[in-house]
Enzyme design. Structure first.
Site, PDB file in Angstrom:
ATOM      1  N   TYR A 101      -5.216 -36.658  23.518  1.00 61.69           N
ATOM      2  CA  TYR A 101      -3.704 -36.764  23.457  1.00 61.69           C
ATOM      3  C   TYR A 101      -3.521 -37.974  22.579  1.00 61.69           C
ATOM      4  O   TYR A 101      -3.881 -38.979  22.730  1.00 61.69           O
ATOM      5  CB  TYR A 101      -3.001 -36.872  24.964  1.00 61.69           C
ATOM      6  CG  TYR A 101      -1.639 -36.814  24.573  1.00 61.69           C
ATOM      7  CD1 TYR A 101      -0.793 -35.792  24.888  1.00 61.69           C
ATOM      8  CD2 TYR A 101      -0.945 -38.223  24.256  1.00 61.69           C
ATOM      9  CE1 TYR A 101       0.705 -35.779  24.723  1.00 61.69           C
ATOM     10  CE2 TYR A 101       0.585 -38.145  24.159  1.00 61.69           C
ATOM     11  CZ  TYR A 101       1.196 -36.811  24.365  1.00 61.69           C
ATOM     12  OH  TYR A 101       2.419 -36.963  24.107  1.00 61.69           O
ATOM     13  N   GLU A 189       3.695 -35.758  17.777  1.00 66.48           N
ATOM     14  CA  GLU A 189       2.595 -35.434  19.235  1.00 66.48           C
ATOM     15  C   GLU A 189       1.427 -34.483  18.637  1.00 66.48           C
ATOM     16  O   GLU A 189       1.651 -33.468  17.825  1.00 66.48           O
ATOM     17  CB  GLU A 189       3.377 -34.884  20.412  1.00 66.48           C
ATOM     18  CG  GLU A 189       2.323 -34.852  21.620  1.00 66.48           C
ATOM     19  CD  GLU A 189       3.183 -34.025  22.663  1.00 66.48           C
ATOM     20  OE1 GLU A 189       3.541 -34.755  23.447  1.00 66.48           O
ATOM     21  OE2 GLU A 189       3.290 -32.780  22.348  1.00 66.48           O
TER      22      GLU A 189
END
Ligand code: GDP
Ligand code: MN
Length: 386
Positions: A101, A189
């Site tokens: 992530y 993101e």
């Protein structure tokens, strides 16, 4: 403002962040053409601006042309949380070895921009943060727009295992930071940031949101807006130069000045009511703005009373009165108007409105009390009718 994954992927490409080959398609023929260039297997991803599209069947692996002919139309026919799927991202499937992530976002409590990375990628990062917060690592920018090489390397080492991966990850994250500042993002993101079988680091998903207050200086980003996902009232208010935010109460508000508008919402709450919106008509005097504001507010069927709270400085009370009278002429106003006018040209305004059958007050407290009372009485009536 949010943009679609396929648009974010293009921005990633432009910023030098590695992404899977492919592009977006609106029909099967376009998808077939893309697949013939990337080769199978491919992944089809519904382009909707809401979470949970995977669970809704919006992300599917496709092994060959035959499957594509079946699965592409099936995804296109989906409605995900009431939104039709109009486009599908067609990308070469990655042979995923590990999912990370990575994100750059604003930490409002810290008053800083933060880079976040975790080896627990691919899954819901909020869940990871709740249950295993030690798996999430953060690098605070400390007000800078570029990373400090040494401190950043320490951060990267905590998340990425071996040296070649660390080099690649530092490169990707630094580019993500650059992109974040260049386009005034509020979030950039990558989830998951993938290591494939050949050891390459690739962004397998892309999510970017932008700071609405900076859009005026991001003309290229403005063009990416998908109006379907914006509140139509807020869009119209923006075009009419009104600062407007929809809320879920029943007292509509028209106020001059952002500070007074915020205070008005507070007083409505304190006196037991619920505001239907924030609306600042701005400092300038312009009857048209009152008319536009009323039109937008009255479209909201929850609104049971409208409070007009004006503290006249640069804004002249008589201009506001003109706007109110014009609105009454032009449209049917089905709810009571409660007006508090004080300051510049108050006397003229009150004379103009004397015959308009309005509830007029000089103090904010009296006006708010009346608007809250009228809204709650109307609510009782509608409930009785049902
Ligand atoms: P999201 O659920 O809307 O965030 O969609 P993602 O694009 O993040 O995809 C969800 C998951 O599907 C990823 O975490 C991966 O596990 C998987 N996935 C996405 N793209 C690929 C791919 O190219 N190959 C493989 N094997 N899995 C993928
Ligand atoms: Mn994802």
């Amino acid at each position: 403002m949010k943009i679609h994954e396929y648009q974010a992927v293009e921005l990633f490409r432009g910023a030098g962040i590695p992404v899977a080959g492919g592009s977006v398609a609106a029909d099967l023929a376009a998808a077939q053409k893309i697949a013939s260039e990337t080769g199978y297997p491919i992944v089809l991803k519904a382009q909707v601006l809401i979470g949970g599209r995977g669970k809704a069947g919006g992300v599917k692996l496709v092994k060959n042309e035959k499957e594509l002919r079946k699965i592409f139309p099936a995804i296109l026919a989906l409605r995900i949380k009431d939104y039709a799927v109009e486009r599908i991202l067609v990308v070469r499937a990655l042979d995923i070895k590990k999912e990370f992530y990575a994100a750059v976002t604003v930490d409002p409590a810290a008053g800083d921009v933060v880079v976040i990375a975790s080896a627990a990628g691919g899954v819901d990062i909020e869940e990871v943060a709740r249950h295993t917060p030690e798996k999430i690592h953060k690098y605070y920018m400390g007000g800078a727009r570029e990373v400090e090489v040494g401190r950043f390397a320490d951060f990267i080492r905590k998340v990425f295992a071996d040296a070649p991966l660390q080099t690649a990850a530092a490169g990707v994250l630094r580019k993500l930071v650059e992109l974040f500042f260049r386009h005034d993002c509020s979030l950039a993101e990558i989830n998951p940031l993938v290591v494939d079988a050949a050891g390459n680091l690739i962004a397998a998903d892309a999510k970017i949101t932008f700071d609405d207050n900076a859009l005026y200086r991001q003309p290229e980003i403005q063009k990416l807006l998908d109006a379907k996902y914006e509140d139509p009232d807020e869009l119209e208010a923006k075009q009419k130069n009104l600062s407007f935010v929809k809320l879920d109460g029943d007292v509509g508000c028209i106020v001059n000045g952002a500070g007074l508008a915020m205070a008005t919402l507070d007083v409505i709450k304190l006196l037991g009511g619920n505001p239907a919106n924030f609306l600042d008509v701005g400092g300038s005097s312009n009857p048209e703005k009152v008319l536009n504001a009323l039109k937008i507010i009255l479209r909201n069927k929850n609104v049971k009373s409208v409070l007009i709270n004006i503290f006249g400085g640069i804004t002249r009370c008589d201009d506001i009165a003109k706007g109110i009278l014009e609105a009454k002429r032009q449209m049917d106003i089905p709810v009571p108007l409660v007006v508090r006018l004080t300051g510049t040209n108050e006397k003229e305004a009150k004379e103009m409105l004397a015959d308009a059958q309005l509830k007029m007050f000089s103090t904010m407290r009296e006006a708010v009390m009346e608007a809250v009372k009228l809204a709650s009485e109307a609510d009782v009536k509608t409930k009785k009718k049902r």
